[in-house]
Design a protein around this motif. Structure first.
Motif, mmCIF file in Angstrom:
data_model
loop_
_atom_site.group_PDB
_atom_site.id
_atom_site.type_symbol
_atom_site.label_atom_id
_atom_site.label_comp_id
_atom_site.label_asym_id
_atom_site.label_seq_id
_atom_site.Cartn_x
_atom_site.Cartn_y
_atom_site.Cartn_z
ATOM 1 N N ALA A 20 30.553 25.583 50.216
ATOM 2 C CA ALA A 20 31.828 25.116 49.656
ATOM 3 C C ALA A 20 32.247 26.040 48.525
ATOM 4 C CB ALA A 20 31.696 23.679 49.136
ATOM 5 N N LEU A 21 33.554 26.289 48.413
ATOM 6 C CA LEU A 21 34.099 27.085 47.319
ATOM 7 C C LEU A 21 34.256 26.216 46.081
ATOM 8 C CD1 LEU A 21 36.897 28.950 49.312
ATOM 9 C CD2 LEU A 21 34.839 29.991 48.346
ATOM 10 N N LEU A 22 33.921 26.764 44.916
ATOM 11 C CA LEU A 22 34.115 26.060 43.654
ATOM 12 C C LEU A 22 35.467 26.463 43.059
ATOM 13 C CD1 LEU A 22 30.597 26.335 41.945
ATOM 14 C CD2 LEU A 22 31.590 24.374 43.154
ATOM 15 N N PRO A 23 36.351 25.512 42.818
ATOM 16 C CA PRO A 23 37.660 25.853 42.240
ATOM 17 C C PRO A 23 37.500 26.593 40.911
ATOM 18 C CG PRO A 23 37.653 23.600 43.048
ATOM 19 C CD PRO A 23 36.227 24.081 43.118
ATOM 20 N N LEU A 24 38.344 27.596 40.701
ATOM 21 C CA LEU A 24 38.237 28.450 39.526
ATOM 22 C C LEU A 24 39.617 28.632 38.894
ATOM 23 C CD1 LEU A 24 36.356 30.396 37.877
ATOM 24 C CD2 LEU A 24 37.140 32.203 39.421
ATOM 25 N N PRO A 25 39.774 28.353 37.597
ATOM 26 C CA PRO A 25 41.065 28.586 36.943
ATOM 27 C C PRO A 25 41.478 30.057 37.063
ATOM 28 C CG PRO A 25 39.634 27.289 35.527
ATOM 29 C CD PRO A 25 38.791 27.771 36.667
ATOM 30 N N VAL A 26 42.758 30.293 37.320
ATOM 31 C CA VAL A 26 43.256 31.655 37.516
ATOM 32 C C VAL A 26 43.500 32.307 36.165
ATOM 33 C CG1 VAL A 26 45.107 33.050 38.494
ATOM 34 C CG2 VAL A 26 44.312 30.997 39.700
ATOM 35 N N GLY A 27 43.008 33.548 36.019
ATOM 36 C CA GLY A 27 43.245 34.328 34.807
ATOM 37 C C GLY A 27 43.606 35.749 35.190
ATOM 38 N N PRO A 28 44.311 36.485 34.346
ATOM 39 C CA PRO A 28 44.718 37.854 34.663
ATOM 40 C C PRO A 28 43.522 38.802 34.657
ATOM 41 C CG PRO A 28 45.298 37.336 32.414
ATOM 42 C CD PRO A 28 44.799 36.059 33.004
ATOM 43 N N PRO A 29 43.611 39.921 35.362
ATOM 44 C CA PRO A 29 42.525 40.913 35.348
ATOM 45 C C PRO A 29 42.290 41.469 33.954
ATOM 46 C CG PRO A 29 44.039 41.329 37.171
ATOM 47 C CD PRO A 29 44.682 40.290 36.309
ATOM 48 N N LEU A 30 41.100 41.986 33.735
ATOM 49 C CA LEU A 30 40.779 42.617 32.459
ATOM 50 C C LEU A 30 41.561 43.919 32.314
ATOM 51 C CD1 LEU A 30 36.888 42.193 32.504
ATOM 52 C CD2 LEU A 30 38.584 40.712 31.397
ATOM 53 N N GLY A 31 41.941 44.201 31.074
ATOM 54 C CA GLY A 31 42.683 45.422 30.800
ATOM 55 C C GLY A 31 44.174 45.228 30.711
ATOM 56 N N THR A 32 44.654 44.032 31.024
ATOM 57 C CA THR A 32 46.095 43.765 30.942
ATOM 58 C C THR A 32 46.526 43.362 29.540
ATOM 59 O OG1 THR A 32 45.783 41.440 31.589
ATOM 60 C CG2 THR A 32 46.133 43.049 33.360
ATOM 61 N N GLY A 33 45.559 42.850 28.726
ATOM 62 C CA GLY A 33 45.885 42.392 27.386
ATOM 63 C C GLY A 33 46.587 41.053 27.349
ATOM 64 N N LEU A 34 46.633 40.328 28.452
ATOM 65 C CA LEU A 34 47.354 39.053 28.527
ATOM 66 C C LEU A 34 46.505 37.864 28.099
ATOM 67 C CD1 LEU A 34 49.210 39.591 31.933
ATOM 68 C CD2 LEU A 34 50.109 39.912 29.611
ATOM 69 N N GLY A 35 45.192 37.934 28.302
ATOM 70 C CA GLY A 35 44.330 36.813 27.914
ATOM 71 C C GLY A 35 44.617 35.577 28.751
ATOM 72 N N GLY A 36 44.341 34.397 28.150
ATOM 73 C CA GLY A 36 44.636 33.137 28.829
ATOM 74 C C GLY A 36 43.564 32.707 29.814
ATOM 75 N N TYR A 37 42.296 32.906 29.478
ATOM 76 C CA TYR A 37 41.199 32.536 30.376
ATOM 77 C C TYR A 37 40.704 31.137 30.048
ATOM 78 C CZ TYR A 37 41.429 37.557 30.884
ATOM 79 O OH TYR A 37 41.894 38.841 31.069
ATOM 80 N N GLU A 38 40.355 30.377 31.095
ATOM 81 C CA GLU A 38 39.911 28.996 30.919
ATOM 82 C C GLU A 38 38.590 28.779 31.644
ATOM 83 O OE1 GLU A 38 42.890 26.325 32.208
ATOM 84 O OE2 GLU A 38 44.487 27.204 30.964
ATOM 85 N N PRO A 39 37.737 27.868 31.111
ATOM 86 C CA PRO A 39 36.439 27.596 31.745
ATOM 87 C C PRO A 39 36.530 26.425 32.720
ATOM 88 C CG PRO A 39 36.483 26.582 29.595
ATOM 89 C CD PRO A 39 37.824 27.251 29.770
ATOM 90 N N ALA A 40 35.542 26.350 33.593
ATOM 91 C CA ALA A 40 35.380 25.201 34.497
ATOM 92 C C ALA A 40 33.882 24.971 34.654
ATOM 93 C CB ALA A 40 36.026 25.470 35.842
#
Length: 450
Positions: free
Chosen positions: A351-371
């Motif tokens: 089974a796949l574990l749902p993962l919050p979407v975050g931008p790739p590294l190096g974009t400088g956008l941030g916004g990462y969330e844990p699960a």
């Protein structure tokens, strides 16, 4: 016995252009010569080039052709034989020329003054050794046959042509046929083919040398993941795209943390080859430094993103972090544009574990969330890069569904799981690099500490 053997050192331009040709074989038109030469050197593989050379030489002369290569390793055998090998002279004679040492017959035989310029002619016995009964007059008569109409001979005639270009020797081409000696036109054609083949052999060896240099560099860049805590079993596989590539932009990593916890990492730098591997090494080094602060996985991604964004030449990368806590039997995930992991149950279900979407590294956008999810001791966590499931012309969800549809036997080991995944998804023929990491809580006391 051999009717005659010629040693052709080189063909000067003036001789090739203005010397009288033998009447046995008319000069080939320029277009025909181009077509003949085009059959030699179609690849960057030295063995293939030698086979193309001997095949073409045998077809043009109606006899047997072979090469003796000159390399750093000792070689004293015929290779790429086209035709009847029994017609070829003693290989020791050809090997002496291939090694750059004038053979005894070539040194002591009378020069052939009427055949191809620079050539020397002599007769061999059945063993391939020089026949001392062959005097200058007999050499001259044999040379007359080579320069003009083919003269009858009692045994096979042999011709030795150097594989040389720009002062570099790569061996010799040996041609032999029964009875009829070789004409001047045939000797010049074989010398042209040998010179063309030598140029391709030179390119092939240079390509191989550069390949070894690139391989050494890639092995230096490729580093094994760190060791996890003893309370966590980990297995890793890495398959670079392409046969000649040892490392690319994909990587796996494990970082020991305090209180028996381990940070599992998979990442994928945009692109392939050494350039992507260089940036992969930079991301990996930054990760180890940031993770040592024992931050939550989403904050580790935020710092990695900030560091990468300050370097204009750094390629973007996706990354998945899995913070495994064996005491709590939990895993906390955080992703930067990466595919979600898979959990395999004790019964073999996937089974796949749902993962919050975050931008790739190096974009400088941030916004990462844990699960955070529970992780039992009988469950296996599988992290991977997109090369495992991605196929050209197919939606990525189809590949993920294919992975989720795999079923595993009970009590399957981590290595067996990786073998099954790679085989079922045909990962060895993937168009992109593939990195896969499997992890499972070890059967030991739950309160393991540093």
């Amino acid at each position: 016995m051999f009717g005659g053997v010629q040693w052709i050192r080189s063909l000067p331009r003036a001789a090739a252009a203005g010397a009288p040709r033998g009447r046995g074989t008319p000069a080939a038109p320029l277009g025909a010569l181009r077509a003949i030469v085009a059959d030699v050197g179609t690849t960057l593989d030295e063995g293939t080039t030698c086979a193309e050379l001997t095949r073409t030489a045998a077809a043009r002369t109606g006899g047997t052709a072979a090469v003796v290569r000159r390399t750093d390793r000792t070689r004293s055998r015929y290779e790429a034989i086209a035709g009847d090998a029994e017609l070829l002279p003693d290989v020791r004679w050809a090997a002496a020329h291939a090694a750059g040492r004038p053979a005894e017959p070539a040194v002591h035989a009378a020069p052939d003054r009427t055949s191809t310029p620079g050539g020397r002619l002599f007769r061999l016995s059945r063993s391939g050794r020089p026949d001392p009964s062959a005097g200058p007059d007999r050499h001259r008569r044999a040379a007359d046959g080579a320069a003009g109409d083919p003269a009858p001979a009692r045994g096979p005639s042999a011709l030795c042509v150097p594989l040389a270009v720009h002062g570099h020797s790569y061996g010799v081409l040996v041609c032999a046929r029964p009875g009829r000696p070789f004409t001047r036109a045939e000797a010049e054609l074989l010398a042209l083919l040998a010179q063309e083949a030598a140029a391709h052999v030179r390119h092939a060896r240079e390509h191989e040398r550069l390949g070894r240099v690139v391989g050494d560099l890639q092995r230096a860049l490729r580093a094994e993941p760190g060791r996890p805590h003893p309370n966590l079993d980990v297995a890793v596989r890495y398959l670079p795209a392409g046969r000649s590539t040892l490392v690319g932009g994909d990587w796996c990593e494990t970082v020991r943390l305090h209180f028996g916890r381990t940070l599992l990492v998979v990442g994928d730098v945009m692109g392939h080859g050494v350039e992507a591997a260089v940036d992969m090494t930079a991301y990996r080094t930054s990760l180890r430094s940031v993770a040592a602060a024992d931050l939550p996985p989403h904050r580790v991604l935020r710092q990695l993103d900030d560091l990468a964004a300050t370097e204009a030449d750094r390629r973007p990368a996706t990354c998945l972090l899995a913070h495994v806590d064996p005491v709590r039997r939990q895993v906390t995930l955080a992703g930067a544009g990466h595919l979600p992991p898979v959990v395999i149950s004790r019964e073999g279900g996937t089974a796949l574990l749902p993962l919050p979407v975050g931008p790739p590294l190096g974009t400088g956008l941030g916004g990462y969330e844990p699960a955070t999810y529970d992780l039992g001791r009988d469950q296996t966590l599988l992290l991977f890069t997109d090369g495992l499931v991605e196929r050209r012309g197919e939606d990525i969800d189809v590949g993920l569904a294919r992975l989720a549809g795999i079923r595993f036997p009970d009590a399957t080991g981590l290595e067996d799981i990786l073998d099954t995944v790679l085989a079922r998804l045909d990962a060895r023929h993937a168009e992109d690099d593939v990195a896969v990491l499997a992890a499972r809580l070890h059967n030991r006391p739950a309160d393991a500490r540093d």
